[in-house]
Design a protein around this motif. Structure first.
Motif, short mmCIF file in Angstrom:
data_model
loop_
_atom_site.label_atom_id
_atom_site.label_comp_id
_atom_site.label_asym_id
_atom_site.label_seq_id
_atom_site.Cartn_x
_atom_site.Cartn_y
_atom_site.Cartn_z
N LYS A 37 3.58 53.46 89.99
CA LYS A 37 3.64 54.91 89.83
C LYS A 37 3.53 55.24 88.35
O LYS A 37 4.30 54.70 87.55
N PHE A 38 2.61 56.13 88.00
CA PHE A 38 2.46 56.47 86.58
C PHE A 38 3.66 57.31 86.14
O PHE A 38 4.51 56.82 85.43
N SER A 39 3.74 58.56 86.62
CA SER A 39 4.93 59.35 86.32
C SER A 39 4.99 60.60 87.19
O SER A 39 3.98 61.27 87.40
N GLY A 40 6.18 60.91 87.67
CA GLY A 40 6.41 62.13 88.47
C GLY A 40 6.65 63.34 87.60
O GLY A 40 6.96 64.41 88.09
N GLY A 41 6.55 63.15 86.27
CA GLY A 41 6.71 64.29 85.36
C GLY A 41 8.06 64.32 84.71
O GLY A 41 8.81 63.34 84.74
N PHE A 42 8.37 65.46 84.12
CA PHE A 42 9.62 65.60 83.39
C PHE A 42 10.78 65.61 84.39
O PHE A 42 10.63 66.02 85.53
N ASP A 43 11.94 65.14 83.93
CA ASP A 43 13.11 65.04 84.79
C ASP A 43 13.65 66.43 85.15
O ASP A 43 14.25 67.11 84.31
N ILE A 44 13.46 66.80 86.41
CA ILE A 44 13.86 68.15 86.83
C ILE A 44 15.39 68.29 86.84
O ILE A 44 15.92 69.38 86.64
N THR A 45 16.08 67.17 87.01
CA THR A 45 17.55 67.26 87.01
C THR A 45 18.07 67.70 85.64
O THR A 45 19.16 68.24 85.54
N ALA A 46 17.26 67.47 84.60
CA ALA A 46 17.71 67.85 83.26
C ALA A 46 17.60 69.37 83.04
O ALA A 46 18.22 69.91 82.12
N PHE A 47 16.85 70.06 83.90
CA PHE A 47 16.68 71.51 83.71
C PHE A 47 18.04 72.23 83.75
O PHE A 47 18.30 73.12 82.96
N GLY A 48 18.88 71.80 84.71
CA GLY A 48 20.17 72.45 84.88
C GLY A 48 20.99 72.38 83.60
O GLY A 48 21.60 73.37 83.19
N GLY A 49 20.99 71.21 82.96
CA GLY A 49 21.75 71.03 81.72
C GLY A 49 21.22 71.95 80.63
O GLY A 49 22.00 72.59 79.90
N ILE A 50 19.90 72.05 80.54
CA ILE A 50 19.30 72.91 79.51
C ILE A 50 19.63 74.38 79.82
O ILE A 50 20.07 75.14 78.95
N GLN A 51 19.49 74.75 81.12
CA GLN A 51 19.76 76.15 81.48
C GLN A 51 21.22 76.52 81.25
O GLN A 51 21.53 77.62 80.81
N GLY A 52 22.10 75.57 81.51
CA GLY A 52 23.53 75.85 81.33
C GLY A 52 23.98 75.67 79.89
O GLY A 52 25.16 75.82 79.59
N GLY A 53 23.08 75.31 78.99
CA GLY A 53 23.43 75.15 77.58
C GLY A 53 24.18 73.86 77.31
O GLY A 53 24.70 73.65 76.22
N LYS A 54 24.25 72.95 78.32
CA LYS A 54 25.00 71.70 78.11
C LYS A 54 24.15 70.67 77.39
O LYS A 54 24.66 69.76 76.76
N VAL A 55 22.83 70.77 77.58
CA VAL A 55 21.93 69.83 76.91
C VAL A 55 21.13 70.60 75.87
O VAL A 55 20.62 71.69 76.15
N GLU A 56 21.06 70.03 74.69
CA GLU A 56 20.35 70.74 73.62
C GLU A 56 18.85 70.73 73.88
O GLU A 56 18.28 69.67 74.21
N GLU A 57 18.24 71.89 73.74
CA GLU A 57 16.79 71.98 73.95
C GLU A 57 16.09 71.44 72.70
O GLU A 57 16.51 71.74 71.59
N PRO A 58 15.01 70.64 72.87
CA PRO A 58 14.31 70.19 71.67
C PRO A 58 13.68 71.37 70.95
O PRO A 58 13.39 72.39 71.57
N LYS A 59 13.45 71.20 69.67
CA LYS A 59 12.89 72.34 68.93
C LYS A 59 11.50 72.66 69.48
O LYS A 59 10.79 71.74 69.92
N PRO A 60 11.14 73.96 69.52
CA PRO A 60 9.88 74.34 70.15
C PRO A 60 8.70 73.52 69.63
O PRO A 60 8.52 73.37 68.41
N GLY A 61 7.95 72.94 70.52
CA GLY A 61 6.74 72.19 70.12
C GLY A 61 7.01 70.74 69.80
O GLY A 61 6.06 69.99 69.56
#
Ligand code: 3HC
Length: 928
Positions: A37-61
């Motif tokens: 398998k090449f890749s299923g893409g970005f980890d969707i489980t990490a979205f919740g952390g970013i949305q909830g402010g628990k995981v720091e978002e990388p700087k734009p770009g």
């Protein structure tokens, strides 16, 4: 490389690139995936952390520009992506940044981000149009539609197709050829040959915008995707990348994204059923299936099965019906051929999988039967009795009933453990939902088997309990009833449909009744009126119209009139029927109702649906709220971008919904009355989807109550004497805990009740063993006899009688009633002890903690009982609460009094004591 990208995986990819670029022995780079398998893409489980402010978002770009564009694509050494299996989302975006792509023919390549409410965020909006052309790229992104390796090659998305075992070898050679300039070294971001001239590109984008607005008027993200593509075409790809990042980050925090991600995970969670799929059971192989009844449902189910290569036997009662049934299956397949979804060859092969029969002779070898005959109890009972005779004892016996109690269907058999509901939605070969209906007797193995078949025929199976309408039809029965209530009170029928369609439903409630047909609507409506009379809105509107030969779309007249192309047009004549129905119901036109805003209409239609969803949750009909969300989306077309019925309700808040329903119920009656579950959530400001958590705090207090007499027992052990203490309360509590444990095991969803009380059984048994060990002889004998009679004899009798003589719901009610009755007795037991405290003026044998926790336990459960309006729970716990207060008051009064002299000699005599216990022991009536 890893299958799913996370920020750390991408950072380590950058580091690997940096190292490879520095090493002289590395000439070129091949990027590939592990385990095919090449890749299923970005980890969707990490979205919740970013949305909830628990995981720091990388700087734009940082990812799309710094890593993917400048490090990978801008590298001084060429790289080739070797793609097998999946290359989706961020996975394909990384592959597109490589300078060439080699794939296997079966690989799947796509940018499905829009189905999650976001847009591609690692440069996909810029590179895909430059590799495959604008139109195809728009189609792949807006429809989240992947392409197979072969098609990707034809489109120019991949440069060569090779078998899986040669993939990396060919990719290495290709990369080295690039170094030697034998193959072109291409940066996709700057390709222009596939892009249409600006004027044409603008037209294509304009058309795509209009289409997206038409198909998804409530959604912002398809437009945001087109914006990013357009920016890249007009202002250049780097400007496009910047716009893509901005839009991606904004959308990631949108309600739409949160809802769609919830749907993504909920859909994958429906096959996780506690107590069933966690037992380590493997699905048995179902080699062939028989279907009884070749009507609309039976033929649809047969089609779904043969499409997934299950050989099927279709049974009918006579040649004519059999021919018609097989004809329907054939027509279903032919329609696929016509739509280009199936080749003629595959059609022939698929059709050859179905055989017709008029008898049961061939049923001996089938592994599963699905009965799909008309909804007639006696007929179904006869069929199941026959099936028991003709099928093997392991054969799964399923019914597609949508209304009839499965226990009733299986009444004439002894095969309850293998009877299960397989409730498909019409048309069965198209609709994605399958309700797997279990009774209390259905064995986990049979559930696991049907879940597996469901997945294999590409349905989303949801396990539900056995009740009128199961999950979907039950939760949505108020949908039509609310619409009729509004119409009778003066709201315009067509305005209702329009508002509800705008909200995102595929059609409004009146259009739906037309589609289903009035006959079916009346039959199912009657079931709900009979089963839930207190909360059903009874109206003659539909029967009156049917009497006048307006029976829905099939008769070309219903709430709408249908032209020859089946287009629905409003009909002013329906006012006449509404007036007639109104006069029968005794309802008057309400000026407020004729001027409702869209928001009010949505709420008045859907809040009763939410209310019923709460009942379904409270009764444990579904395992979790997320299952109901999936059922509402897949069974009723509730908009997935609103996250399903309970997710949407939680976004508005239980308090708000409950207060609105309460307000309407005052004017328009019990149809709107909030149920106990909703009222409880509203009172606590809790979400609808977290019922178990709420119960936990109550159960912790219950556990503390069980443990509270520990100091008294420590004293017994230390003094090696039971002194003044009585064993009877603990014997009774053990019986009570045994009964509640039994109740918890019997009642679906009662695991927590069983666990808490199971803990009580262990603790109380230890207390009784301590009594038997340290009591004087007379007390020891008395304890042994009473414990034997109550905890063994009486309990065994309850189990035997309820198991042998009672059925399902009645059994649960009887066990619940006995348990509640016993609670009252036990809460009342300290009355005489309190008298003793007063007369002796001593609290020596009154353990403070027991009183305190008893007071707490009675209090929280009584409060809960008031909220859920459950008298069985409320009366004993209310009594316990009041007695608890009285005990605490007594404790406060006599706490400092000197020990009464009169009591001392009695204590020394131990078992000769005439005193009652000073406090009642723990009594725990738990419910979820
Ligand atoms: C910036 C970027 O542009 C943003 C992105 O890349 S967003 C992500 C884009 N990718 C996607 O949308 C793909 C989503 N995944 C899928 O469509 C399907 O899971 C699939 C086609 C990859 C595999 O399907 P299938 O073989 O049927 O397995 P499926 O049951 O769906 O998934 C297997 C497990 O992987 C998980 N999973 C799949 N893709 C995932 C992802 N991208 N992130 C996190 N978990 C993922 C599933 O939740 C499931 O977990 P579970 O076993 O605990 O239930």
């Amino acid at each position: 490389m890893f299958y799913i990208f996370s920020l750390s995986v991408l950072t380590s990819l950058k580091e690997s690139y940096d190292k490879a670029l520095q090493r002289d022995d590395v000439k070129a780079i091949v990027v590939t995936g592990a385990k095919g398998k090449f890749s299923g893409g970005f980890d969707i489980t990490a979205f919740g952390g970013i949305q909830g402010g628990k995981v720091e978002e990388p700087k734009p770009g940082y990812i799309s520009i710094d890593i993917v564009t400048d490090t990978l694509e801008g590298a001084r050494k060429p790289s080739v992506a070797a793609i097998d299996g999946l290359a989706l989302g961020g996975g394909l975006e990384v592959a597109m940044a490589c300078h060439a792509r080699i794939s296997t023919p079966t690989a799947q390549l796509g940018l499905p981000e829009l189905q999650l409410g976001i847009i591609p965020g690692f440069g996909g909006t810029q590179r895909l149009p430059r590799l495959v052309g604008l139109s195809k790229a728009l189609e792949m992104m807006l429809m989240s539609k992947p392409v197979k390796g072969q098609e990707a090659h034809a489109l120019g998305l991949v440069d060569a197709i090779v078998p899986s075992d040669e993939l990396v070898k060919v990719a290495r050679r290709w990369a080295l050829d690039m170094v030697e300039c034998r193959k072109p070294w291409i940066a996709s971001l700057y390709k222009t040959d596939k892009l249409e001239p600006l004027g044409d590109a603008r037209e294509i984008l304009k058309f795509a915008r209009a289409q997206a607005r038409k198909q998804a008027p409530n959604l912002e993200h398809p437009q945001a995707c087109i914006d990013a593509i357009e920016e890249g075409i007009i202002s250049g790809p780097r400007a496009g990348l910047v716009r893509e990042v901005e839009n991606f980050q904004k959308l990631l925090h949108s309600d739409t994204c949160k809802s769609l991600v919830h749907i993504f995970f909920s859909q994958r969670g429906t096959t996780k059923v506690p107590g069933v799929t966690d037992l380590g059971l493997m699905p048995r192989k179902i080699k062939n299936v028989a279907i009884i009844g070749g009507g609309l449902m039976g033929s649809g189910i047969a089609t779904a099965l043969i499409l997934s290569n299950y050989p099927v036997i279709l049974k009918e009662v006579n040649e004519k019906f059999l021919e018609a049934g097989l004809g329907r299956v054939k027509a279903n397949l032919q329609s696929r051929v016509k739509k280009g979804k199936m080749t003629q060859e595959r059609f022939e092969k698929t059709l050859s999988l179905i055989k017709g029969t008029l008898g049961y002779e061939s049923f001996r070898d089938v592994d599963m039967v699905i009965e799909a005959v008309i909804e007639k109890v006696s007929l179904k009972q006869q069929i199941f009795a026959d099936l028991e005779k003709y099928c093997s004892p392991q054969c799964i016996l399923a019914s597609n009933t949508s209304t009839i109690d499965l226990n009733l269907i299986g009444e004439k058999t002894c095969s309850h453990d293998r009877i299960i509901g397989a409730h498909f939605f019409s048309p069965a070969h198209v609709m994605p939902l399958l309700e797997v209906v279990r009774t209390q007797k259905t064995s986990p193995q049979v559930i696991v088997d049907l879940l597996d078949v469901g997945k294999k025929i590409k349905k989303t199976p949801v396990v539900v309990g056995n009740c009128t309408g199961f999950a979907v039809n039950r939760v949505f029965f108020p949908y039509t009833q609310a619409a009729i209530l509004l119409a009778e009170h003066g709201t315009d029928v067509y305005q209702i449909d329009q508002v509800i369609t705008k909200f995102g439903m595929p059609m409004g409630p009146f259009r739906l009744v037309d589609l289903v047909g009035f006959g079916v609507a009346i039959a199912t409506g009657t079931q709900f009126v009979e089963n839930f009379p207190e909360r059903s809105y009874k109206s003659m509107l539909v029967p009156l119209m049917q009497e006048d030969k307006r029976a829905g779309e099939a008769t070309r007249k219903g709430f709408y009139v249908y032209d020859s192309k089946r287009k629905a047009n409003p009909d002013p004549e329906i006012k006449k029927y509404i007036e007639q129905a109104r006069s029968i119901s005794g309802v008057k036109v309400d000026s407020k109702m004729s001027k409702l805003s869209s928001k009010d209409i949505v709420e008045m239609i859907f809040f009763p649906v939410v209310n019923e969803a709460c009942r379904v949750l409270a009764e444990g009909i579904v395992v979790k709220a997320a299952d109901l969300d999936i059922a509402s989306v897949m069974g009723m077309g509730f908009p997935p971008y609103r996250g399903g019925i309970t997710f949407w309700a939680d976004s508005l808040g239980s308090k708000y919904i409950c207060s609105r329903l309460e307000e309407w119920s005052k004017t328009y009656g019990d149809f709107f009355k909030p149920c106990a579950y909703l009222a409880e959530r509203a009172a606590k400001g809790a979400s609808l989807s977290a019922p178990v958590e709420q119960a936990k705090s109550r159960n912790i207090i219950s556990v503390l109550v069980f443990l509270s007499p520990i100091d008294a027992f420590w004293r017994i052990v230390k003094h090696r004497s039971t002194e003044e203490f009585e064993s009877l309360p603990y014997i009774c509590t053990l019986l009570n805990s045994l009964l509640w444990t039994y109740y918890g095991i019997t009642k679906p969803g009662g695991l927590l009740v069983a666990t808490v009380n199971g803990f009580g059984v262990v603790v109380e048994t230890i207390y009784i063993i301590i009594f038997l060990t340290f009591a004087a002889n007379k007390m020891r004998v008395r304890t042994a006899i009473v414990a034997g009679v109550l905890d063994i004899g009486f309990f065994a009798a309850v189990v035997l009688v309820t198991q042998l003589m009672l059925e399902d719901e009645l059994r649960i009610d009887v066990i619940g009633l006995i348990s509640a009755g016993l609670n009252i007795v036990m809460y009342a037991s300290p009355l005489s002890a309190m008298k003793t405290v007063v007369t002796t003026k001593s609290v020596e044998y009154m353990p403070f903690f027991l009183s305190f926790f008893l007071f707490l336990n009675g209090g929280v459960w009584a409060f809960y009982a008031v909220l859920v309006r459950d008298p069985f729970l409320g009366i004993p716990n209310g009594a316990g609460f009041i007695l608890g207060i009285a005990q605490l008051v007594l404790y406060a009064i006599y706490r400092n009094s000197k020990q009464s002299k009169s009591i001392l000699p009695v204590i020394e005599e131990g078992s000769n004591s005439k005193h009652e216990p000073l406090l009642s022991p723990p009594t725990v009536s738990t419910s979820q």
